[in-house]
Design a protein around this motif. Structure first.
Motif, PDB file in Angstrom:
ATOM      1  N   VAL A 189       0.866  -1.068   0.036  1.00  0.00           N
ATOM      2  CA  VAL A 189      -0.033  -0.134  -0.070  1.00  0.00           C
ATOM      3  C   VAL A 189       0.985   1.225   0.005  1.00  0.00           C
ATOM      4  N   TYR A 190       0.714   2.401  -0.785  1.00  0.00           N
ATOM      5  CA  TYR A 190       1.090   3.327  -0.945  1.00  0.00           C
ATOM      6  C   TYR A 190       0.461   4.611  -1.004  1.00  0.00           C
ATOM      7  N   TRP A 191       0.891   5.597   0.102  1.00  0.00           N
ATOM      8  CA  TRP A 191       0.187   6.881  -0.078  1.00  0.00           C
ATOM      9  C   TRP A 191       1.227   8.084  -0.485  1.00  0.00           C
ATOM     10  N   PHE A 192       0.587   8.825  -1.404  1.00  0.00           N
ATOM     11  CA  PHE A 192       1.596   9.743  -1.924  1.00  0.00           C
ATOM     12  C   PHE A 192       1.227  11.292  -1.371  1.00  0.00           C
ATOM     13  N   ALA A 193       2.285  12.070  -1.020  1.00  0.00           N
ATOM     14  CA  ALA A 193       1.974  13.659  -0.709  1.00  0.00           C
ATOM     15  C   ALA A 193       2.629  14.568  -1.908  1.00  0.00           C
ATOM     16  N   PHE A 194       1.783  15.467  -2.412  1.00  0.00           N
ATOM     17  CA  PHE A 194       2.351  16.225  -3.336  1.00  0.00           C
ATOM     18  C   PHE A 194       2.159  17.597  -2.859  1.00  0.00           C
ATOM     19  N   PRO A 195       3.001  18.658  -3.123  1.00  0.00           N
ATOM     20  CA  PRO A 195       2.803  19.882  -2.893  1.00  0.00           C
ATOM     21  C   PRO A 195       1.101  20.547  -3.462  1.00  0.00           C
ATOM     22  N   ALA A 196       0.624  21.231  -2.657  1.00  0.00           N
ATOM     23  CA  ALA A 196      -0.928  22.025  -3.243  1.00  0.00           C
ATOM     24  C   ALA A 196      -0.987  23.246  -2.521  1.00  0.00           C
ATOM     25  N   LEU A 197      -1.539  23.952  -3.191  1.00  0.00           N
ATOM     26  CA  LEU A 197      -2.122  25.310  -2.943  1.00  0.00           C
ATOM     27  C   LEU A 197      -3.511  25.217  -2.306  1.00  0.00           C
ATOM     28  N   VAL A 198      -3.536  25.529  -0.941  1.00  0.00           N
ATOM     29  CA  VAL A 198      -4.937  25.415  -0.351  1.00  0.00           C
ATOM     30  C   VAL A 198      -5.396  26.957  -0.007  1.00  0.00           C
ATOM     31  N   SER A 199      -6.746  26.832  -0.427  1.00  0.00           N
ATOM     32  CA  SER A 199      -7.399  28.347  -0.226  1.00  0.00           C
ATOM     33  C   SER A 199      -8.232  28.218   1.025  1.00  0.00           C
ATOM     34  N   PRO A 200      -8.471  29.563   1.888  1.00  0.00           N
ATOM     35  CA  PRO A 200      -9.410  29.225   2.943  1.00  0.00           C
ATOM     36  C   PRO A 200     -10.748  29.243   2.346  1.00  0.00           C
ATOM     37  N   ALA A 201     -10.903  29.639   1.206  1.00  0.00           N
ATOM     38  CA  ALA A 201     -12.330  29.651   0.326  1.00  0.00           C
ATOM     39  C   ALA A 201     -12.057  29.142  -0.639  1.00  0.00           C
ATOM     40  N   PRO A 202     -13.101  28.681  -1.490  1.00  0.00           N
ATOM     41  CA  PRO A 202     -12.914  27.951  -2.728  1.00  0.00           C
ATOM     42  C   PRO A 202     -12.608  29.422  -3.828  1.00  0.00           C
ATOM     43  N   PHE A 203     -11.843  28.811  -4.902  1.00  0.00           N
ATOM     44  CA  PHE A 203     -11.309  30.202  -5.770  1.00  0.00           C
ATOM     45  C   PHE A 203     -12.623  30.151  -6.555  1.00  0.00           C
ATOM     46  N   ARG A 204     -12.876  31.357  -7.106  1.00  0.00           N
ATOM     47  CA  ARG A 204     -13.963  31.964  -8.124  1.00  0.00           C
ATOM     48  C   ARG A 204     -13.318  32.562  -9.195  1.00  0.00           C
ATOM     49  N   LEU A 205     -13.812  32.011 -10.168  1.00  0.00           N
ATOM     50  CA  LEU A 205     -13.531  32.663 -11.419  1.00  0.00           C
ATOM     51  C   LEU A 205     -14.172  33.959 -11.687  1.00  0.00           C
ATOM     52  N   ALA A 206     -13.225  35.017 -12.035  1.00  0.00           N
ATOM     53  CA  ALA A 206     -13.658  36.278 -12.121  1.00  0.00           C
ATOM     54  C   ALA A 206     -14.488  36.399 -13.675  1.00  0.00           C
ATOM     55  N   ARG A 207     -13.897  35.713 -14.406  1.00  0.00           N
ATOM     56  CA  ARG A 207     -14.375  35.634 -15.841  1.00  0.00           C
ATOM     57  C   ARG A 207     -13.924  34.290 -16.420  1.00  0.00           C
ATOM     58  N   PRO A 208     -14.688  34.011 -17.562  1.00  0.00           N
ATOM     59  CA  PRO A 208     -14.448  32.821 -18.204  1.00  0.00           C
ATOM     60  C   PRO A 208     -12.828  32.657 -18.723  1.00  0.00           C
ATOM     61  N   ALA A 209     -12.364  31.387 -18.675  1.00  0.00           N
ATOM     62  CA  ALA A 209     -10.949  31.167 -19.151  1.00  0.00           C
ATOM     63  C   ALA A 209     -10.785  31.662 -20.598  1.00  0.00           C
ATOM     64  N   GLU A 210      -9.627  31.897 -20.541  1.00  0.00           N
ATOM     65  CA  GLU A 210      -9.147  32.337 -21.955  1.00  0.00           C
ATOM     66  C   GLU A 210      -7.502  31.960 -22.224  1.00  0.00           C
ATOM     67  N   LEU A 211      -7.199  31.881 -23.213  1.00  0.00           N
ATOM     68  CA  LEU A 211      -5.494  31.492 -23.631  1.00  0.00           C
ATOM     69  C   LEU A 211      -4.846  32.405 -23.180  1.00  0.00           C
ATOM     70  N   LEU A 212      -3.847  32.342 -22.660  1.00  0.00           N
ATOM     71  CA  LEU A 212      -2.809  33.299 -22.017  1.00  0.00           C
ATOM     72  C   LEU A 212      -2.192  34.333 -23.258  1.00  0.00           C
ATOM     73  N   ARG A 213      -2.027  33.626 -24.346  1.00  0.00           N
ATOM     74  CA  ARG A 213      -1.540  34.459 -25.456  1.00  0.00           C
ATOM     75  C   ARG A 213      -2.546  35.527 -26.021  1.00  0.00           C
ATOM     76  N   SER A 214      -3.935  35.192 -25.654  1.00  0.00           N
ATOM     77  CA  SER A 214      -4.741  36.207 -26.060  1.00  0.00           C
ATOM     78  C   SER A 214      -5.141  37.049 -24.814  1.00  0.00           C
ATOM     79  N   TYR A 215      -4.651  36.912 -23.822  1.00  0.00           N
ATOM     80  CA  TYR A 215      -4.739  38.093 -22.533  1.00  0.00           C
ATOM     81  C   TYR A 215      -3.628  38.771 -22.383  1.00  0.00           C
ATOM     82  N   LEU A 216      -2.238  38.154 -22.775  1.00  0.00           N
ATOM     83  CA  LEU A 216      -1.179  38.884 -22.545  1.00  0.00           C
ATOM     84  C   LEU A 216      -0.517  39.489 -23.782  1.00  0.00           C
ATOM     85  N   SER A 217      -0.074  40.557 -23.751  1.00  0.00           N
ATOM     86  CA  SER A 217       0.749  41.332 -24.985  1.00  0.00           C
ATOM     87  C   SER A 217       1.912  40.336 -25.232  1.00  0.00           C
ATOM     88  N   PRO A 218       2.264  40.403 -26.331  1.00  0.00           N
ATOM     89  CA  PRO A 218       3.631  39.631 -27.070  1.00  0.00           C
ATOM     90  C   PRO A 218       4.781  39.949 -26.193  1.00  0.00           C
TER      91      PRO A 218
END
Length: 113
Positions: free
Chosen positions: A20-49
């Motif tokens: 039997v194996y149990w693995f522990a990986f680093p994870a970011l835990v938030s006190p409250a669930p994350f909420r999306l401010a707006r729908p997801a989009e590609l990073l290239r379309s969000y940032l300038s070149p």
């Protein structure tokens, strides 16, 4: 050296050949669930070149600086909405040192090796 640090707890039942194996990986835990401010989009379309290139360079420099210990799984990209495309990539530990206006312009990123 390319793997993230992780923990393993294992148990071997040698009589029944059962392992039997149990693995522990680093994870970011938030006190409250994350909420999306707006729908997801590609990073290239969000940032300038210029900002996209700056992000790539910053992440590569962060990986090289942390090479002996392994790349940190999470990072901050500060200055995301700057018109000049100046983007600074920082380790997550730098969050407390950021000014309030920098926190408003910060983006959380993660590296998936």
């Amino acid at each position: 050296a390319l793997l993230l640090r992780f923990g393993v707890i294992s148990f071997a039942d040698l009589k029944r050949h059962h392992f039997v194996y149990w693995f522990a990986f680093p994870a970011l835990v938030s006190p409250a669930p994350f909420r999306l401010a707006r729908p997801a989009e590609l990073l290239r379309s969000y940032l300038s070149p210029q900002a996209y290139a700056s992000l790539h360079t910053g992440v590569q420099q962060l990986r090289q600086a942390a090479a002996p210990a392994g790349c940190p799984p999470f990072f901050l990209a500060v200055g995301v909405d700057c018109a000049d495309g100046a983007l600074q990539v920082l380790p997550l530990s730098a969050w407390e040192a950021l000014a309030e206006d920098e926190r408003q312009r910060a983006m959380l990123g993660f590296v998936d090796p």
